[in-house]
Structure formats: C-alpha cells, structure tokens
Design an enzyme around this catalytic site. Structure first.
Site, mmCIF file in Angstrom:
data_model
loop_
_atom_site.group_PDB
_atom_site.id
_atom_site.type_symbol
_atom_site.label_atom_id
_atom_site.label_comp_id
_atom_site.label_asym_id
_atom_site.label_seq_id
_atom_site.Cartn_x
_atom_site.Cartn_y
_atom_site.Cartn_z
ATOM 1 N N SER A 151 -34.962 2.667 7.679
ATOM 2 C CA SER A 151 -34.536 1.273 7.615
ATOM 3 C C SER A 151 -33.756 0.895 8.872
ATOM 4 O O SER A 151 -34.278 1.004 9.978
ATOM 5 C CB SER A 151 -33.740 1.049 6.332
ATOM 6 O OG SER A 151 -33.640 -0.322 6.031
ATOM 7 N N ASP A 176 -40.081 3.436 6.542
ATOM 8 C CA ASP A 176 -40.076 2.179 5.794
ATOM 9 C C ASP A 176 -39.274 1.049 6.431
ATOM 10 O O ASP A 176 -38.461 0.396 5.766
ATOM 11 C CB ASP A 176 -39.602 2.416 4.356
ATOM 12 C CG ASP A 176 -40.335 1.475 3.381
ATOM 13 O OD1 ASP A 176 -41.547 1.269 3.569
ATOM 14 O OD2 ASP A 176 -39.697 0.959 2.452
ATOM 15 N N HIS A 345 -37.605 1.766 -1.612
ATOM 16 C CA HIS A 345 -37.378 1.666 -0.170
ATOM 17 C C HIS A 345 -36.687 2.914 0.374
ATOM 18 O O HIS A 345 -36.943 3.327 1.503
ATOM 19 C CB HIS A 345 -36.550 0.410 0.115
ATOM 20 C CG HIS A 345 -36.194 0.230 1.562
ATOM 21 N ND1 HIS A 345 -37.114 0.371 2.581
ATOM 22 C CD2 HIS A 345 -35.011 -0.095 2.159
ATOM 23 C CE1 HIS A 345 -36.514 0.150 3.746
ATOM 24 N NE2 HIS A 345 -35.238 -0.137 3.508
#
Length: 376
Positions: A151, A176, A345
């Site tokens: 992230s 991700d 996530h």
C-alpha cells in the site's frame, strides 16, 4: 462497489458492509471464544534495534526488526497507519522458505520510530529515509536488497527505487497498490477514517475489532501487528472521546447474556468516583492529518513503477485493481503479476504463506537466492 471500498492509502480495508457501529454488538454466530491476546514480536523476528540517522535537524531514530544473517536482504515497508509488525507472520514464513535476511522498518511517524519532523510524510522525504537507513546499516557497500512494500509502503518503495536511493537494489515487489484505484479511493478516505473508533478499552479489544471488522482477516497476524497501530494513553473515563471507543460491544452470540451482566457490572464500576482514570488505547498515527501528502504518494506511480530497471513483481488482491498503464505494461511483459484471491487489502497479513510462496518463487527464478535445504 468493491473498487470504491478498496482504499489503497491504508494497510487495511474499510469495515465490511453491515459492520457494527461504535457501542453496538457484533454477533458472529455460535462458536468458542477466540483468543485476542497480543503476541510478542520475538516470536517472529530474531532481533529488534533502533537505527540512528543524521539529518539537518539532528538525529532521527528508526525502529527495525530483523532475521537472518546471510543471503539477500528483504527490506519490508508497511502501509499507512501500520508498522513493521504487520510483516511479522510473513517474515517467519519467508525465512523458512529461502536463504535471506529480513529487515522490516517502522516508517517515519509510525510504530516506534522517532523523527524530528514527524509531520513530513512526503514521498521524497520517506524515500530518502529508506536510503539513509540502508546506509546506516551497511555503509557504502550494502548487500543485494529486494525492496517490498504494501500500500503506502509500496508507493514509497517505488519512489525509493526510482530515485536510486539503494545502489544494490535487486528487485522490487509492490503489494496491492495501483495508482488508478488509489487515486479514486482518496475521495472517500476521510469518511472511512471518521468511521473508525477513536479509542479502544484494551489492546485485546483493538485486536478483536481489527479481525471482526474485516481489516485483518488473519487473527495471528492481528495479534502481533495491532500493537504497532495503537498506543496506550491515559484518559479520564468521562472524556467525550470515550463515546467513540469500542469496549465490550464485540461479543460472540452465545455469550450475550453473560456479557450483558459483566457489561453492567463494568459500567457500575466505571461510574465509581473512586476510579479516576483507566488505560485506553488510541491510534498511533492520525492519518486524517496526512491528507496533503496522499496524492504525492500515488500520482504518477504506475509510470514510475514501469521505468524501474530491476525485475518487478506486483501482487494484487483482485485483477480489477489494474489501471490502464499497468494493464499495457503487463501485456508487454514489463513486470510479473500474481493475483491472490480471497484476501483483503492487507494481503501479506491475510495470506502470508501465499505471498511468501509468490515472492520466493520470483526470487529463485531470477537467481537472487535459493530455496532452503529440505524446503522443496
């Protein structure tokens, strides 16, 4: 809808639709009560140390967790609001797979890292931090390094690689985070942050919330990583912020009646004037205050990623994450991509073995390292 909910700024997903609000009960169906007690970092890393880095204002101190003594270094960068401890379970798994060293660091203003200017979370400053920590650890001749970021940490990994802050860089792995979906998600980020509880009655309570709200789907990882997201503070029991705390509201269905009794007893105890204060936990990082840096983390990220001149691996929770630039780049074979379905996530926390297998295979294929004897 999934695309809108997927907020790449954080190292976690928003609470799932239908999730509980502050003070309400979350019914999870019948079953035995699960263990939400925290786990120590030492179960997963060999050492913990603080690395001093010089800057124009004095010294910054970065907390790192390490394992291994030979092989390439896996430099792990966490997502926004998280800490190096989000890599704990993954570290234990990858270290059992391949010959490597692991260095997981708390980025500035996160975890137990202490910097002179914690308000500066620009991509340029954070990327320079990575280079300075590597230099402090290894001097002018660092070992081969594979940088891996999730992230926000994935965005900083790309900026670090692009700026050549790590001269011995072997490869780049981004987990991700994709420019297109990240930029789309920024519009709803503040609403998500406001929806989170501001405080928790205990660390166990914070761990329970993270699992039952869907932020972290792996209870073992939550038990070790949530300690890096929240911190203990002293608050008066009549403080208004307590109204948004999560206390005994998350319970198993079969425990309803017993919990109600205990809850009432606890409230009576809390109303006792003899009890002036209680320990509560709050978020270490006020992410809402970092908004001015969000675009800088993600804007132009796909182009930067594609121009990094090292082997690249992109791990995604869903194929719909790809934006146009990455779709074209993937068709042209500019990077390797793997989709890990049925993950949130926080892919490396939810499915540490799948992420470790993908990374190990990638590194062995590129002859960066070898599988450990007896693994395959």
């Amino acid at each position: 809808m999934e695309k809108q909910l997927h907020l790449n700024l954080l190292a976690s997903r928003p609470p799932m639709p239908g999730g509980f609000q502050s003070g309400s009960k979350m019914k999870m169906g019948p079953g035995r009560k699960r263990d939400f007690s925290p786990l120590p970092w030492s179960h997963y890393f060999e050492t913990m140390e603080d690395v001093e880095v010089e800057n124009e204002n004095g010294k910054d101190i970065f907390r790192i967790y390490c394992s291994g003594s030979r092989g390439p270094v896996l430099l792990l960068l966490h997502g926004g609001g998280h800490s190096a401890l989000s890599w704990a379970v993954f570290t234990a798994v990858i270290y059992s797979r391949i010959n490597c060293r692991v260095v997981a660091m708390d980025l500035r203003a996160h975890g137990d890292t202490k910097v002179k200017n914690p308000d500066d979370l620009s991509s340029d400053t954070m990327a320079k931090d990575i280079g300075k920590v590597v230099e402090a650890l290894y001097g002018e001749n660092p070992p081969p390094i594979m940088i891996i970021g999730h992230s926000m940490g994935g965005a900083i990994a790309v900026h670090t690689a692009s700026a050549n802050h790590i001269p011995s860089l072997l490869g780049l792995c981004v987990i991700d985070v994709v420019e297109g979906t990240a930029m789309e998600a920024l519009n709803s980020m503040q609403n998500f942050l406001r929806s989170r509880p501001k405080t928790f009655k205990s660390l166990e309570n914070a761990i329970e919330w993270s699992v039952k709200s869907g932020q972290i789907r792996n209870i073992e990882s939550a038990r070790v990583s949530m300690g890096g997201q929240v911190k203990k503070c002293e608050e008066s029991t009549n403080n208004p912020c307590m109204s948004n705390s999560i206390g005994e509201g998350i319970i198993e269905e079969e425990e309803d009646e017993e919990a109600e009794v205990e809850s009432n007893k606890k409230r009576m105890k809390e109303d006792d004037p003899e009890i002036k204060k209680e320990s509560i936990f709050t978020w270490r990082v006020e992410l809402s205050k970092t908004e001015k840096y969000w675009e800088g983390w993600f804007q132009g990220l796909s182009a930067l990623f594609l121009t990094c001149r090292v082997p690249k691996l992109l791990l995604l929770a869903g194929v719909d994450r790809l934006d146009k630039d990455l779709t074209i780049g993937q068709m042209q074979g500019k990077f390797q991509m793997q989709v890990l379905p049925q993950c949130g996530h926080a892919v490396h926390e939810d499915a540490p073995e799948k992420v470790a297998d993908a990374l190990a295979t990638f590194m062995v294929r590129h002859k960066f390292t070898d599988f450990k004897e007896g693994y395959m």
